[in-house]
Design an enzyme around this catalytic site. Structure first.
Site, mmCIF file in Angstrom:
data_model
loop_
_atom_site.group_PDB
_atom_site.id
_atom_site.type_symbol
_atom_site.label_atom_id
_atom_site.label_comp_id
_atom_site.label_asym_id
_atom_site.label_seq_id
_atom_site.Cartn_x
_atom_site.Cartn_y
_atom_site.Cartn_z
ATOM 1 N N LEU A 260 7.297 5.538 3.087
ATOM 2 C CA LEU A 260 8.295 5.755 2.034
ATOM 3 C C LEU A 260 9.204 4.536 1.946
ATOM 4 O O LEU A 260 10.194 4.429 2.665
ATOM 5 C CB LEU A 260 9.095 7.028 2.305
ATOM 6 C CG LEU A 260 9.470 7.793 1.053
ATOM 7 C CD1 LEU A 260 8.260 8.143 0.205
ATOM 8 C CD2 LEU A 260 10.207 9.062 1.397
ATOM 9 N N ASP A 261 8.821 3.640 1.060
ATOM 10 C CA ASP A 261 9.553 2.394 0.899
ATOM 11 C C ASP A 261 10.730 2.600 -0.058
ATOM 12 O O ASP A 261 10.631 3.375 -1.000
ATOM 13 C CB ASP A 261 8.589 1.348 0.333
ATOM 14 C CG ASP A 261 9.214 -0.016 0.273
ATOM 15 O OD1 ASP A 261 9.490 -0.564 1.349
ATOM 16 O OD2 ASP A 261 9.455 -0.521 -0.826
ATOM 17 N N ASP B 294 10.962 10.264 4.969
ATOM 18 C CA ASP B 294 10.129 9.205 5.552
ATOM 19 C C ASP B 294 9.209 9.806 6.600
ATOM 20 O O ASP B 294 8.032 9.491 6.682
ATOM 21 C CB ASP B 294 10.949 8.152 6.307
ATOM 22 C CG ASP B 294 11.985 7.475 5.477
ATOM 23 O OD1 ASP B 294 12.483 8.122 4.557
ATOM 24 O OD2 ASP B 294 12.283 6.309 5.759
HETATM 25 P P1 FDP Z 1 14.790 0.170 1.953
HETATM 26 O O1 FDP Z 1 15.553 -0.592 2.973
HETATM 27 O O2 FDP Z 1 15.651 1.021 1.065
HETATM 28 O O3 FDP Z 1 13.625 0.962 2.531
HETATM 29 O O4 FDP Z 1 12.074 -3.056 3.020
HETATM 30 C C1 FDP Z 1 12.647 -1.891 2.568
HETATM 31 C C2 FDP Z 1 13.437 -2.061 1.297
HETATM 32 O O5 FDP Z 1 14.091 -0.891 0.941
HETATM 33 C C3 FDP Z 1 12.569 -2.492 0.087
HETATM 34 O O6 FDP Z 1 11.922 -1.451 -0.542
HETATM 35 C C4 FDP Z 1 13.580 -3.155 -0.811
HETATM 36 O O7 FDP Z 1 13.002 -4.094 -1.708
HETATM 37 C C5 FDP Z 1 14.528 -3.807 0.168
HETATM 38 O O8 FDP Z 1 14.397 -3.101 1.412
HETATM 39 C C6 FDP Z 1 15.960 -3.734 -0.288
HETATM 40 O O9 FDP Z 1 16.761 -4.446 0.585
HETATM 41 P P2 FDP Z 1 18.315 -4.802 0.275
HETATM 42 O O10 FDP Z 1 19.044 -3.514 0.355
HETATM 43 O O11 FDP Z 1 18.690 -5.776 1.324
HETATM 44 O O12 FDP Z 1 18.347 -5.403 -1.092
#
Ligand code: FDP
Length: 349
Positions: free
Chosen positions: A123-124, A76
């Site tokens: 980095l999503d 990230d």
């Molecule tokens: P992450 O925490 O792994 O970075 O907002 C971030 C995100 O991923 C999104 O990419 C994803 O859709 C969501 O959170 C997943 O959240 P949950 O683990 O609560 O399902």
């Protein structure tokens, strides 16, 4: 067949495509074009690191927390820095904001400011990194609206319908860059052998109705009964309304939304008793993805209205998200408003 005959009719690189798009606007200065180039370059560098992540000892925790309290992994930090470094000195951007930084990111005084504002989630889906599951970068571009030379918080807090461009990079089985400048959506696949993003998905359209729902059902117990009613309903058997629907949830927004764009269906992250606004950030995640989804013929709402119409009050604001095929979004909206017959039934029980 000669080699000329077997060659594809036209190989379009992302550079060529962005330039062709710019040519439709005779007054364009080329700054947005170059900004998108710069992002594509940063994407290639991040893709390279993501791909060798297992080889180099880059995985693992950096021992930091980002401003939203999530765990930050080294990749990230790497992605965040590269996007910043690709853009800070170009004279095209007046201010940036990243999901990884609490406050706005000013352009250093030694560099000129430009007319654009860049918001990004470097980095999503980072909780997927260690499992080698798909992750992504999301970006959102606005025009600067404040008066002074340097960008301000006001420039970052604009509603999504004012975006001039938005998109994402998906680091999956292959690396894809998908973007819109408000005239449809185009997708490019990175050909590693030549280091170029090649147009692979011109004019992406999301099917009007899908057969997939995508949500983290672990949160069921915290949902409003209307959200629960919808998710129960999609699992029931009724051919006329294409049910039951299949469940798919990667837990990486870029990957879940990309699949939704390709196959149709509904991706949702509702608010809950625990987190009334859900988890996803308006400016870095919901708004750019909503722009892409609408431009592909789909819809994106927060449960009531368009995500693109939400007024942003703070950088890290969260919003519930329901996006995907038009018919699927309109169906869930009926559940949430209590208009759907299945919810009315629920109320009379
Ligand atoms: P992450 O925490 O792994 O970075 O907002 C971030 C995100 O991923 C999104 O990419 C994803 O859709 C969501 O959170 C997943 O959240 P949950 O683990 O609560 O399902």
């Amino acid at each position: 067949m000669t080699s000329q005959e077997s060659a594809p009719a036209r190989l379009v690189t992302i550079e060529r495509h962005i330039l062709d798009e710019q040519a439709k606007f005779p007054d364009a200065s080329g700054d947005l074009t170059n900004l998108l180039y710069d992002l594509a370059l940063a994407a290639k560098i991040i893709a390279r690191e993501v791909n060798k992540a297992g080889l180099l000892d880059i995985l693992g925790k950096a021992g930091l927390n980002n401003s939203s309290g999530d765990e930050v992994k080294k990749l990230d930090v790497f992605a965040d820095r590269w996007i910043y470094r690709a853009l800070d000195h170009t004279g095209r951007v007046a201010v940036m904001a990243s999901e990884e930084s609490e406050a706005i990111i000013p352009i250093p005084e030694k560099f000129r400011c430009g007319k654009y504002v860049l918001l990004f989630d470097p980095l999503d889906g980072s909780s997927n990194i260690d499992a080698n599951a798909p992750i992504g970068t999301i970006f959102s571009i606005h025009k600067k609206i404040s008066k002074g030379e340097r960008g301000t918080l006001q420039d970052c807090l604009q509603p999504g319908h004012r975006q001039v461009a938005a998109g994402y990079v998906l680091y999956g089985t292959s690396t894809m860059l998908v973007y819109t400048t408000g005239a449809g959506v185009a997708g490019f696949t990175l050909d590693r052998s030549i280091g170029e993003f090649i147009l692979s998905h011109p004019n992406i359209r999301v099917p009007e109705r899908g057969k997939i729902y995508s949500v983290n059902e672990q949160n069921t117990i915290y949902w409003d009964p209307r959200v629960r009613a919808y998710v129960d309903w999609v699992k029931q058997d009724d051919k006329a309304t294409q049910r039951p629907r299949a469940a798919r949830y990667i837990g990486s927004m870029v990957a879940d939304v990309h699949r939704t764009l390709m196959y149709g269906g509904l991706f949702m992250y509702p608010g809950s008793r625990k987190d009334p606004k859900g988890k996803l950030r308006l400016l870095y995640e919901a708004s750019p993805m909503a722009f892409v989804m609408e431009q592909a013929g789909g819809a994106a709402i927060d449960g009531e209205g368009r995500i693109l119409d939400i007024e942003a009050r703070e950088l890290h604001q969260r919003t519930p998200v329901y996006m995907g095929s038009k018919d699927d979004v309109s169906e869930v909206r009926q559940f949430l408003s209590g208009e759907h017959p299945a919810v009315r039934e629920l109320a009379t029980r």
